[in-house]
Design a protein around this motif. Structure first.
Motif, PDB file in Angstrom:
ATOM      1  N   SER A  86      62.112  35.943  12.238  1.00  0.00           N
ATOM      2  CA  SER A  86      61.227  36.622  11.293  1.00  0.00           C
ATOM      3  C   SER A  86      60.326  35.583  10.653  1.00  0.00           C
ATOM      4  N   ILE A  87      59.059  35.937  10.495  1.00  0.00           N
ATOM      5  CA  ILE A  87      58.107  34.993   9.918  1.00  0.00           C
ATOM      6  C   ILE A  87      57.301  35.690   8.828  1.00  0.00           C
ATOM      7  N   ILE A  88      57.184  34.997   7.690  1.00  0.00           N
ATOM      8  CA  ILE A  88      56.354  35.457   6.583  1.00  0.00           C
ATOM      9  C   ILE A  88      55.290  34.388   6.373  1.00  0.00           C
ATOM     10  N   SER A  89      54.036  34.814   6.358  1.00  0.00           N
ATOM     11  CA  SER A  89      52.961  33.842   6.156  1.00  0.00           C
ATOM     12  C   SER A  89      52.571  33.830   4.684  1.00  0.00           C
ATOM     13  N   GLY A  90      51.895  32.780   4.298  1.00  0.00           N
ATOM     14  CA  GLY A  90      51.388  32.688   2.938  1.00  0.00           C
ATOM     15  C   GLY A  90      50.017  33.327   2.811  1.00  0.00           C
ATOM     16  N   ILE A 143      50.199  34.156  13.691  1.00  0.00           N
ATOM     17  CA  ILE A 143      50.048  32.904  12.951  1.00  0.00           C
ATOM     18  C   ILE A 143      49.830  31.772  13.949  1.00  0.00           C
ATOM     19  N   GLU A 144      48.809  30.954  13.683  1.00  0.00           N
ATOM     20  CA  GLU A 144      48.466  29.882  14.615  1.00  0.00           C
ATOM     21  C   GLU A 144      49.060  28.531  14.214  1.00  0.00           C
ATOM     22  N   TYR A 145      49.098  28.238  12.915  1.00  0.00           N
ATOM     23  CA  TYR A 145      49.490  26.906  12.453  1.00  0.00           C
ATOM     24  C   TYR A 145      50.773  26.957  11.621  1.00  0.00           C
ATOM     25  N   TYR A 146      51.594  25.918  11.776  1.00  0.00           N
ATOM     26  CA  TYR A 146      52.834  25.822  11.000  1.00  0.00           C
ATOM     27  C   TYR A 146      52.559  25.875   9.507  1.00  0.00           C
ATOM     28  N   LYS A 147      51.471  25.257   9.080  1.00  0.00           N
ATOM     29  CA  LYS A 147      51.170  25.184   7.638  1.00  0.00           C
ATOM     30  C   LYS A 147      50.944  26.566   7.034  1.00  0.00           C
ATOM     31  N   ASP A 148      50.648  27.568   7.882  1.00  0.00           N
ATOM     32  CA  ASP A 148      50.428  28.933   7.391  1.00  0.00           C
ATOM     33  C   ASP A 148      51.726  29.730   7.254  1.00  0.00           C
ATOM     34  N   VAL A 149      52.846  29.137   7.654  1.00  0.00           N
ATOM     35  CA  VAL A 149      54.138  29.833   7.592  1.00  0.00           C
ATOM     36  C   VAL A 149      54.790  29.556   6.244  1.00  0.00           C
ATOM     37  N   LYS A 150      54.982  30.601   5.486  1.00  0.00           N
ATOM     38  CA  LYS A 150      55.683  30.472   4.209  1.00  0.00           C
ATOM     39  C   LYS A 150      57.187  30.367   4.471  1.00  0.00           C
ATOM     40  N   LEU A 151      57.692  31.214   5.377  1.00  0.00           N
ATOM     41  CA  LEU A 151      59.115  31.207   5.697  1.00  0.00           C
ATOM     42  C   LEU A 151      59.318  31.742   7.108  1.00  0.00           C
ATOM     43  N   ALA A 152      60.073  31.009   7.911  1.00  0.00           N
ATOM     44  CA  ALA A 152      60.490  31.467   9.241  1.00  0.00           C
ATOM     45  C   ALA A 152      62.004  31.379   9.275  1.00  0.00           C
ATOM     46  N   MET A 153      62.641  32.472   9.682  1.00  0.00           N
ATOM     47  CA  MET A 153      64.102  32.551   9.691  1.00  0.00           C
ATOM     48  C   MET A 153      64.602  33.023  11.055  1.00  0.00           C
ATOM     49  N   LEU A 154      65.696  32.413  11.509  1.00  0.00           N
ATOM     50  CA  LEU A 154      66.425  32.971  12.634  1.00  0.00           C
ATOM     51  C   LEU A 154      67.426  33.929  12.027  1.00  0.00           C
ATOM     52  N   GLU A 155      67.234  35.217  12.279  1.00  0.00           N
ATOM     53  CA  GLU A 155      68.058  36.258  11.671  1.00  0.00           C
ATOM     54  C   GLU A 155      69.412  36.367  12.376  1.00  0.00           C
ATOM     55  N   ILE A 156      70.327  37.114  11.777  1.00  0.00           N
ATOM     56  CA  ILE A 156      71.673  37.231  12.341  1.00  0.00           C
ATOM     57  C   ILE A 156      71.679  37.938  13.693  1.00  0.00           C
ATOM     58  N   ASP A 157      70.624  38.707  13.986  1.00  0.00           N
ATOM     59  CA  ASP A 157      70.567  39.378  15.281  1.00  0.00           C
ATOM     60  C   ASP A 157      69.886  38.529  16.344  1.00  0.00           C
ATOM     61  N   GLY A 158      69.487  37.293  15.988  1.00  0.00           N
ATOM     62  CA  GLY A 158      68.883  36.396  16.947  1.00  0.00           C
ATOM     63  C   GLY A 158      67.367  36.446  16.995  1.00  0.00           C
ATOM     64  N   ASN A 159      66.742  37.308  16.214  1.00  0.00           N
ATOM     65  CA  ASN A 159      65.289  37.386  16.167  1.00  0.00           C
ATOM     66  C   ASN A 159      64.742  36.429  15.131  1.00  0.00           C
ATOM     67  N   GLU A 201      55.619  30.435  20.072  1.00  0.00           N
ATOM     68  CA  GLU A 201      55.515  31.786  20.624  1.00  0.00           C
ATOM     69  C   GLU A 201      55.818  32.826  19.549  1.00  0.00           C
ATOM     70  N   ALA A 202      56.880  32.587  18.772  1.00  0.00           N
ATOM     71  CA  ALA A 202      57.229  33.519  17.695  1.00  0.00           C
ATOM     72  C   ALA A 202      56.112  33.588  16.658  1.00  0.00           C
ATOM     73  N   MET A 203      55.517  32.448  16.349  1.00  0.00           N
ATOM     74  CA  MET A 203      54.409  32.439  15.386  1.00  0.00           C
ATOM     75  C   MET A 203      53.228  33.248  15.921  1.00  0.00           C
ATOM     76  N   ARG A 204      52.890  33.052  17.192  1.00  0.00           N
ATOM     77  CA  ARG A 204      51.771  33.809  17.787  1.00  0.00           C
ATOM     78  C   ARG A 204      52.063  35.308  17.779  1.00  0.00           C
ATOM     79  N   GLU A 205      53.323  35.673  18.054  1.00  0.00           N
ATOM     80  CA  GLU A 205      53.695  37.093  18.025  1.00  0.00           C
ATOM     81  C   GLU A 205      53.470  37.698  16.648  1.00  0.00           C
ATOM     82  N   HIS A 206      53.527  36.860  15.620  1.00  0.00           N
ATOM     83  CA  HIS A 206      53.318  37.307  14.245  1.00  0.00           C
ATOM     84  C   HIS A 206      51.888  37.056  13.770  1.00  0.00           C
TER      85      HIS A 206
END
Length: 171
Positions: free
Chosen positions: A145-149, A127-143, A120-125
């Motif tokens: 964040s996703i950075i794609s390649g 991004i469809e596939y895990y392989k397209d995620v460069k970095l996904a982080m659970l931030e200190i505020d609980g959100n 769901e978080a990937m779709r919100e950003h």
């Protein structure tokens, strides 16, 4: 003892109990509120009200308790800003969930994040596939964040908020 001093001490105890409870039960719970979570928060606020003000149901008693909570929150934020020790004690660190397309299953499991929530978080950003995620982080505020390649995918920041009808919306 002065009844207002009693309210101050009770409010301080409840405040620090709630800080500890949120720290123990996890940051993911803070940003991803569902209907049951909102109900829980409302019930907790109702249950700790008497713990803070005791038998004093006066306007002044309620205002004293609220004032103490605002002051404690302000002071805690100031202390966290200036003290690394207290910041680490109160806030957890960001957690890596996906790195270069590789899912950190141990982190997801430890944090209680399901594959459906991650997708769901990937779709919100966008991004469809895990392989397209460069970095996904659970931030200190609980959100999450996703950075794609992929430079063609627009990077956005989505924060989940509670809407008036007790559902969640994305903004």
């Amino acid at each position: 003892m002065n009844p207002y001093i009693d309210i101050v001490l009770r409010s301080i105890a409840v405040y620090f109990f709630m800080i500890a409870a949120l720290r123990i039960f996890g940051k993911k719970e803070i940003s991803q509120l569902n209907t049951a979570d909102v109900i829980l928060i409302l019930l907790i606020s109702n249950s700790v009200q008497n713990a803070m003000v005791g038998n004093n149901s006066s306007l002044t008693g309620g205002l004293v308790a609220a004032l103490i909570l605002f002051i404690l929150n302000y002071l805690l934020k100031k202390i966290m800003f200036t003290s690394k020790f207290f910041r680490q004690l109160i806030q957890s660190k960001p957690e890596i969930l996906i790195h270069n397309g590789k899912i950190e299953f141990s982190s997801l499991s430890r944090l209680g994040i399901t594959s459906d929530e991650m997708q769901e978080a990937m779709r919100e950003h966008g991004i469809e596939y895990y392989k397209d995620v460069k970095l996904a982080m659970l931030e200190i505020d609980g959100n999450i964040s996703i950075i794609s390649g992929n430079e063609n995918i627009k990077q956005t920041h989505h924060k989940r908020k509670v809407h008036k009808n007790l559902g969640t919306i994305n903004s």
